[in-house]
Design an enzyme around this catalytic site. Sequence first.
Site, PDB file in Angstrom:
ATOM      1  N   MET A  76     -26.501 -26.413  54.423  1.00 13.70           N
ATOM      2  CA  MET A  76     -27.877 -26.373  54.897  1.00 13.70           C
ATOM      3  C   MET A  76     -28.442 -24.944  54.840  1.00 13.70           C
ATOM      4  SD  MET A  76     -27.591 -29.001  58.131  1.00 13.70           S
ATOM      5  CE  MET A  76     -29.366 -29.000  58.443  1.00 13.70           C
ATOM      6  N   HIS A  77     -29.763 -24.868  54.990  1.00 14.27           N
ATOM      7  CA  HIS A  77     -30.510 -23.626  55.273  1.00 14.27           C
ATOM      8  C   HIS A  77     -30.679 -22.670  54.098  1.00 14.27           C
ATOM      9  CE1 HIS A  77     -29.717 -25.019  59.316  1.00 14.27           C
ATOM     10  NE2 HIS A  77     -28.457 -24.620  59.298  1.00 14.27           N
ATOM     11  N   ASP A 232     -25.091 -31.351  55.154  1.00 16.22           N
ATOM     12  CA  ASP A 232     -23.658 -31.626  55.138  1.00 16.22           C
ATOM     13  C   ASP A 232     -23.163 -32.272  56.423  1.00 16.22           C
ATOM     14  OD1 ASP A 232     -24.038 -29.269  56.564  1.00 16.22           O
ATOM     15  OD2 ASP A 232     -22.642 -28.085  55.373  1.00 16.22           O
TER      16      ASP A 232
END
Length: 480
Positions: A76-77, A232
């Site tokens: 992520m991110h 995830d």
Amino acid sequence: MFLGIDIGTSGVKAIVMDPSGTVLGEGVGALTVQRPRAFWSEQDPDAWWRATHEAVLAIDPALRRGVRGIGLAGQMHGATLLGADDRPLRPAILWNDGRSGPQCAALEALAPDLATITGNRAMPGFTAPKLLWVRDHEPDIFSAVRTVLLPKDYVRLRMTGEKASDLSDSAGTLWLDVARRRWSETILDACGLNEGHMPRLFEGTGASGRLRAEVASAWGLESVVVAAGGGDNAAGAVGVGVVGDGDALLSLGTSGVIFVATDTLRANPSRGVHAFCHALPDLWHQMSVHLSAASCIDWVARITGASDAAELFARAEAAGPCCGPEIFLPYLSGERTPHNDPSVRGAFLGLDHDTDAGRLAQAVLEGVAFALADGLKALTETGTRIEALRVIGGGARSLYWGRIIAATLETPLTYLHGGEVGPALGAARLAQLAVDGGDPAAICTAPPVRHVIEPDAALVRRLSDKKQQFQSAYAPVSQY
């Protein structure tokens, strides 16, 4: 068959699953992280695509020919910045990058309602502060940005030609109105962006596009539906049946995460709790996130000369719990829950002349467990109750570590068959829902139980004093 692809930090994992959820084949493509400066963590987006291609082609061609849908999961991110030609303008800035601390404070000043809208504090790991850093330090690149994608969604673009994302992954950007499950014009505007810079949003079970003909041919597939998928951790939750209010998991990967599904948005931003959309409709989740978990194992194995993680676990088990006074603070990349401190760094405390590799290894296993206990406390402060944790990730391979964690958290741990491929398995299940429909609760069931570790009362008592010492040892870097 259904294909699940997980774009991780250290590698891409692809699995083929049959409709019952049985994993029939898998492949891996390796990735490396670049750290050109202190606090920086970057990857080349095209490396994700090369590793995805490698992972898919490692699966038996006969299994690939039977695939009817594909799902995506991913780290992520990560800020993947594309220009007008849809090519990356710079290396992607990853989830464990800590350079944007000043921009977090600036964003909270620019958007006073940030925590109310997004359910979260601004943290350097999230995507929005990274864009402010680029605006401040690389203005030419910022002005050239036409699209911002998350890592798995860049792979989706290469697979389908579509700019799309799911709600669970997009919630981690800080640009999402998490309760309303849509982009927030207020937060985007504070970052000098608008919805035109963002991908289209789908629930994780939504069909986001079809595999491009040339990719399908290279992979030996038909032009099948590609599901939106999930971040995830949300995809990992789907993979092990964490799809009902109060269901929870512990992910022991590069990072460490305690994830609990909720039927409403339950935020605790002041304690660094992440409150995001789940990958399934009408569900949300909370997470405590610890930036270094299994990565600490790899690190201490390297510095002590262990050949691999298995040798390190053997050394720790030979030394035994609480074998010495050593305490490890596992903040190798800063920390999120509960400290929200990108500047803090790891440390060994209590070393003496008898400290050896085994005692260091044991201290690392204990230190990660103590950090997880801090995160669990931040979750339960919101009223959330967690009765047990389903364990996924590479760290699930060590039952010895599980005994330490169960005692530290005073919570039973359930190990499942296939739990180590959780996100990829969840991605495949989201593909199954995108293609066939059906009730998520009926399809996203827990795999068979392999092992259950109950907290050992004697070990709980042995670890108690060291856990208290650990909790009193944290101090922001500014205090030194």
